[in-house]
Design a protein around this motif. Structure first.
Motif, mmCIF file in Angstrom:
data_model
loop_
_atom_site.group_PDB
_atom_site.id
_atom_site.type_symbol
_atom_site.label_atom_id
_atom_site.label_comp_id
_atom_site.label_asym_id
_atom_site.label_seq_id
_atom_site.Cartn_x
_atom_site.Cartn_y
_atom_site.Cartn_z
ATOM 1 N N CYS A 159 0.864 -1.175 0.000
ATOM 2 C CA CYS A 159 0.000 0.000 0.000
ATOM 3 C C CYS A 159 0.904 1.229 0.000
ATOM 4 O O CYS A 159 1.653 1.449 0.959
ATOM 5 N N HIS A 160 0.844 2.013 -1.078
ATOM 6 C CA HIS A 160 1.660 3.217 -1.175
ATOM 7 C C HIS A 160 0.845 4.396 -0.642
ATOM 8 O O HIS A 160 -0.165 4.789 -1.226
ATOM 9 N N GLU A 161 1.286 4.933 0.477
ATOM 10 C CA GLU A 161 0.521 5.964 1.172
ATOM 11 C C GLU A 161 1.435 7.102 1.602
ATOM 12 O O GLU A 161 2.363 6.903 2.386
ATOM 13 N N ARG A 162 1.194 8.283 1.063
ATOM 14 C CA ARG A 162 1.946 9.490 1.432
ATOM 15 C C ARG A 162 3.452 9.284 1.285
ATOM 16 O O ARG A 162 4.243 9.652 2.149
ATOM 17 N N GLY A 163 3.828 8.670 0.179
ATOM 18 C CA GLY A 163 5.235 8.485 -0.099
ATOM 19 C C GLY A 163 5.889 7.339 0.628
ATOM 20 O O GLY A 163 7.104 7.137 0.512
#
Length: 264
Positions: A159-163
């Motif tokens: 999960c790619h979240e806020r970098g």
């Protein structure tokens, strides 16, 4: 005359659940330093710890090569390779293992080399020399598909979240819901937005999740039961969950199939 790229040290991350194996690698690397300069930036005992190390040291010197064992607890080297392929800066992979039955899979995963333990200095130098000349990273989609075939499903989903790269344990997912081109994974604690498709997840985890309708999969272990819908609408019935008060809609088409798969 060697180029600057050939003389600059390669930055390495050593990943092995056996401390003695990491010590041996460090010793070999020190012996090779005059002809093959390297710098060990860090160590990790499994794939999860390696990804955590990379997250914690983001913004510092980038890792050029990951030397990883294949058989490790929590996350093995093959799955680690798949997650690394999704990073912005993809390091080269060199597998180190006591088993020779994963060599073909390792090269299909676009590994630079596959070294059998006990690792020999000459083979290690040759692998690092190849890594020094190789810069393009492997294809993340191909790694994901191949990793699924090799292991019967990933243990964690990215999960790619806020970098940042977050890893969602599949065992903790209660259900998946599709929303436009994204899929939401729900655990007891929160929701995660994944760059996945329900069809792919259903194929990857046929024994763990049940299709409720075109937009939802539910974990078998999360199901508490079923009830018929009281009014006509999008839902023919509802799936009840053990750990959440919400209900998930079940389509008419999937009603009998879902109940049969759940043993209801």
């Amino acid at each position: 005359m060697p180029s600057l790229q050939e003389t600059q040290p390669l930055n390495l991350l050593l990943v092995d659940d056996e401390p003695l194996a990491r010590v041996r690698l460090r010793t070999l690397l020190e012996d090779l330093a005059p002809v093959c300069p390297t710098r060990v930036l860090g160590e990790a005992e499994n794939g999860l710890a390696a990804l955590e190390w990379l997250q914690n040291h983001a913004g510092e010197a980038s890792v050029d090569v990951v030397l990883a064992d294949i058989h490790m607890p929590r996350m093995d080297g093959l799955e680690l390779a798949g997650h690394l392929a999704g990073l912005e800066q993809v390091p080269a992979m060199i597998f180190t293992t006591a088993y020779d039955n994963h060599a073909v899979q390792a090269f299909e995963l676009d590994a630079v080399d596959y070294l059998l333990k006990p690792v020999r200095a000459q083979r290690l130098q040759a692998a690092l020399d190849k890594a020094r000349l190789r810069r393009p990273g492997p294809d993340a989609t191909r790694l994901q598909a191949l990793g699924q075939r090799l292991r019967g499903g990933r243990s964690h989903l990215p999960c790619h979240e806020r970098g940042r790269l977050l890893l969602v344990p599949v065992a903790e997912v209660l259900y998946f819901k599709a929303d436009l081109k994204y899929v939401t994974a729900r655990t007891r604690e929160r929701e995660y937005v994944l760059d996945e498709t329900l069809t792919h997840l259903e194929e990857e985890y046929p024994e763990r999740f049940i299709r409720l309708h075109r937009g939802a999969l539910v974990a078998r272990l999360a199901l508490a039961g079923f009830e018929r819908a009281q009014e006509d609408g999008d839902a023919y019935g509802w799936a009840l969950l053990r750990d959440l008060p919400e209900k998930l809609p079940v389509s008419r088409r999937q009603w009998a199939v879902a109940r049969e798969q759940a043993g209801a």
